[in-house]
Enzyme design. Structure first.
Site, PDB file in Angstrom:
ATOM      1  N   GLY A  12     -21.162  22.643 -15.976  1.00 54.01           N
ATOM      2  CA  GLY A  12     -22.267  23.346 -15.297  1.00 54.01           C
ATOM      3  C   GLY A  12     -23.838  23.146 -15.318  1.00 54.01           C
ATOM      4  O   GLY A  12     -24.324  23.878 -15.134  1.00 54.01           O
ATOM      5  N   SER A  13     -24.262  21.968 -15.489  1.00 57.65           N
ATOM      6  CA  SER A  13     -25.637  21.675 -15.762  1.00 57.65           C
ATOM      7  C   SER A  13     -26.044  21.567 -14.363  1.00 57.65           C
ATOM      8  O   SER A  13     -27.254  22.140 -13.967  1.00 57.65           O
ATOM      9  CB  SER A  13     -25.685  20.307 -16.403  1.00 57.65           C
ATOM     10  OG  SER A  13     -25.383  19.329 -15.654  1.00 57.65           O
ATOM     11  N   ASN A  14     -25.222  21.096 -13.187  1.00 52.09           N
ATOM     12  CA  ASN A  14     -25.817  21.277 -11.829  1.00 52.09           C
ATOM     13  C   ASN A  14     -25.973  22.742 -11.672  1.00 52.09           C
ATOM     14  O   ASN A  14     -26.951  23.070 -10.702  1.00 52.09           O
ATOM     15  CB  ASN A  14     -24.995  20.520 -11.036  1.00 52.09           C
ATOM     16  CG  ASN A  14     -25.398  18.974 -11.182  1.00 52.09           C
ATOM     17  OD1 ASN A  14     -26.184  18.361 -10.500  1.00 52.09           O
ATOM     18  ND2 ASN A  14     -24.512  18.143 -11.865  1.00 52.09           N
ATOM     19  N   LYS A  65      -1.402  24.977  -4.247  1.00 54.20           N
ATOM     20  CA  LYS A  65      -2.805  24.855  -3.758  1.00 54.20           C
ATOM     21  C   LYS A  65      -3.198  26.161  -2.722  1.00 54.20           C
ATOM     22  O   LYS A  65      -4.399  26.695  -2.829  1.00 54.20           O
ATOM     23  CB  LYS A  65      -3.449  23.665  -3.331  1.00 54.20           C
ATOM     24  CG  LYS A  65      -4.845  23.361  -2.715  1.00 54.20           C
ATOM     25  CD  LYS A  65      -5.048  22.204  -2.704  1.00 54.20           C
ATOM     26  CE  LYS A  65      -5.491  21.233  -3.967  1.00 54.20           C
ATOM     27  NZ  LYS A  65      -6.352  20.280  -3.748  1.00 54.20           N
ATOM     28  N   MET A  90     -13.348  19.853 -10.070  1.00 58.08           N
ATOM     29  CA  MET A  90     -12.714  18.542 -10.176  1.00 58.08           C
ATOM     30  C   MET A  90     -11.223  18.627  -9.365  1.00 58.08           C
ATOM     31  O   MET A  90     -10.094  18.380 -10.103  1.00 58.08           O
ATOM     32  CB  MET A  90     -12.076  18.111 -11.636  1.00 58.08           C
ATOM     33  CG  MET A  90     -13.517  18.147 -12.457  1.00 58.08           C
ATOM     34  SD  MET A  90     -14.350  16.700 -11.935  1.00 58.08           S
ATOM     35  CE  MET A  90     -13.583  15.442 -12.496  1.00 58.08           C
ATOM     36  N   ARG A  91     -11.353  19.399  -8.194  1.00 58.89           N
ATOM     37  CA  ARG A  91     -10.149  19.182  -7.178  1.00 58.89           C
ATOM     38  C   ARG A  91     -10.473  18.858  -5.976  1.00 58.89           C
ATOM     39  O   ARG A  91     -11.385  19.330  -5.329  1.00 58.89           O
ATOM     40  CB  ARG A  91      -9.549  20.774  -7.327  1.00 58.89           C
ATOM     41  CG  ARG A  91      -8.968  21.066  -8.478  1.00 58.89           C
ATOM     42  CD  ARG A  91      -8.623  22.506  -8.330  1.00 58.89           C
ATOM     43  NE  ARG A  91      -8.039  22.795  -9.680  1.00 58.89           N
ATOM     44  CZ  ARG A  91      -6.817  22.793 -10.129  1.00 58.89           C
ATOM     45  NH1 ARG A  91      -5.868  22.225  -9.549  1.00 58.89           N
ATOM     46  NH2 ARG A  91      -6.317  22.806 -11.376  1.00 58.89           N
ATOM     47  N   LEU A  92      -9.412  18.376  -5.206  1.00 64.30           N
ATOM     48  CA  LEU A  92      -9.673  18.314  -3.493  1.00 64.30           C
ATOM     49  C   LEU A  92      -9.433  19.758  -2.980  1.00 64.30           C
ATOM     50  O   LEU A  92      -8.805  20.492  -3.463  1.00 64.30           O
ATOM     51  CB  LEU A  92      -8.539  17.280  -3.227  1.00 64.30           C
ATOM     52  CG  LEU A  92      -8.874  15.789  -3.432  1.00 64.30           C
ATOM     53  CD1 LEU A  92      -7.616  14.941  -2.889  1.00 64.30           C
ATOM     54  CD2 LEU A  92     -10.079  15.100  -2.603  1.00 64.30           C
ATOM     55  N   ASN A 107     -20.814  18.238  -1.728  1.00 70.44           N
ATOM     56  CA  ASN A 107     -20.277  18.272  -3.003  1.00 70.44           C
ATOM     57  C   ASN A 107     -21.393  17.015  -3.597  1.00 70.44           C
ATOM     58  O   ASN A 107     -22.216  16.428  -2.642  1.00 70.44           O
ATOM     59  CB  ASN A 107     -18.853  17.351  -3.034  1.00 70.44           C
ATOM     60  CG  ASN A 107     -18.670  16.783  -4.101  1.00 70.44           C
ATOM     61  OD1 ASN A 107     -18.674  17.516  -5.284  1.00 70.44           O
ATOM     62  ND2 ASN A 107     -17.997  15.498  -4.463  1.00 70.44           N
ATOM     63  N   HIS A 109     -21.702  13.520  -6.132  1.00 65.32           N
ATOM     64  CA  HIS A 109     -21.013  12.551  -6.833  1.00 65.32           C
ATOM     65  C   HIS A 109     -21.608  11.778  -7.299  1.00 65.32           C
ATOM     66  O   HIS A 109     -22.923  11.147  -6.907  1.00 65.32           O
ATOM     67  CB  HIS A 109     -20.168  12.002  -5.598  1.00 65.32           C
ATOM     68  CG  HIS A 109     -19.046  10.912  -6.466  1.00 65.32           C
ATOM     69  ND1 HIS A 109     -17.966  11.402  -6.908  1.00 65.32           N
ATOM     70  CD2 HIS A 109     -19.207   9.673  -6.401  1.00 65.32           C
ATOM     71  CE1 HIS A 109     -17.167  10.361  -7.263  1.00 65.32           C
ATOM     72  NE2 HIS A 109     -17.835   9.301  -7.202  1.00 65.32           N
TER      73      HIS A 109
HETATM   74  C1  GRF Z   1     -21.753  15.830 -12.049  1.00 67.14           C
HETATM   75  O1  GRF Z   1     -22.073  14.417 -12.735  1.00 67.14           O
HETATM   76  C2  GRF Z   1     -21.459  15.640 -10.659  1.00 67.14           C
HETATM   77  O2  GRF Z   1     -21.744  14.703  -9.859  1.00 67.14           O
HETATM   78  C3  GRF Z   1     -19.659  15.558 -10.715  1.00 67.14           C
HETATM   79  O3  GRF Z   1     -19.356  16.083 -11.732  1.00 67.14           O
HETATM   80  C4  GRF Z   1     -20.295  16.312 -12.834  1.00 67.14           C
HETATM   81  C5  GRF Z   1     -20.422  17.614 -13.391  1.00 67.14           C
HETATM   82  O4  GRF Z   1     -21.474  17.851 -14.067  1.00 67.14           O
HETATM   83  N1  GRF Z   1     -19.030  15.961  -9.452  1.00 67.14           N
HETATM   84  P1  GRF Z   1     -21.953  19.234 -14.481  1.00 67.14           P
HETATM   85  O5  GRF Z   1     -20.829  20.091 -14.989  1.00 67.14           O
HETATM   86  O6  GRF Z   1     -22.774  19.959 -13.583  1.00 67.14           O
HETATM   87  O7  GRF Z   1     -22.844  19.123 -15.986  1.00 67.14           O
END
Ligand code: GRF
Length: 189
Positions: A12-14, A65, A90-92, A107, A109
């Site tokens: 969850g760093s983002n 799902k 990590m899911r569609l 999203n 990526h």
């Molecule tokens: C990020 O690199 C994002 O681009 C990818 O998953 C990673 C998530 O990292 N989809 P974090 O959990 O936000 O640290």
């Protein structure tokens, strides 16, 4: 201000970067909910520390799902969520959510899409001996990292790049770019 839910599965760093931007005022949004599909993921601790409500589930507790997405939908409706921000989810996403939130799901990526979609984009770039990679922010459709691109930022891959150094470079960009692009998106629509 728009009500948003962040979807994440891991560290969850983002998510943290989004919360930090909200707290410092550079991102105007109400982060009303974290949705997480991995009980025990560190992102849940971040939600607790920041007093953000969260909905955590295990896919194995649902028959399919559609069933867990219907449950998520209920949570989203309860909080009047307008945008879904995927950050390491990590899911569609399937039609159950897409039909309700078309054009309102984004999203991030860790590659320059359409190169290296799917899992381990960083490993894929190193394996391919690419000399550049980067970050893509895109709208979500039914495919694997296939939706319309909103923004991209390129980085050089050095000859002595390691997985760790490349991941650090990419995450630094992600943490700056995502809040900036979200601010544009959420205030222009
Ligand atoms: C990020 O690199 C994002 O681009 C990818 O998953 C990673 C998530 O990292 N989809 P974090 O959990 O936000 O640290």
């Amino acid at each position: 201000m728009k009500n948003i839910a962040v979807f994440a599965s891991g560290s969850g760093s983002n998510f943290q970067a989004i919360l930090d931007a909200v707290n410092e005022g550079s991102l105007q949004a109400n982060v009303k909910l974290l949705v997480c599909d991995r009980p025990g993921a560190y992102v849940i601790e971040r939600a607790e520390q920041n007093s953000i409500p969260y909905f955590v589930f295990s896919a194995k507790d649902f028959p399919n799902k559609e069933a867990f997405e219907l449950r998520i939908l209920q949570e989203l409706k309860n909080e009047d969520i307008e945008y879904l921000v995927l950050a390491g989810y990590m899911r569609l996403v399937s039609l159950t959510l897409l039909a309700e939130y078309t054009g309102h799901i984004v999203n991030i990526h860790p590659s320059l899409l359409p190169s290296f979609p799917g899992k381990d984009a960083i490993g894929q770039a190193l394996e391919a001996q690419a000399n550049k990679s980067g970050v893509t922010i895109h709208f979500v459709d039914e495919g694997m990292d296939t939706g319309p691109i909103i923004a991209q930022q390129t980085i050089e891959i050095d000859y002595n790049e390691t997985r760790k150094s490349l991941q650090d470079k990419i995450q630094n960009i992600e943490h700056q770019l995502y809040p900036v692009i979200l601010q544009k998106l959420l205030t222009c629509q």
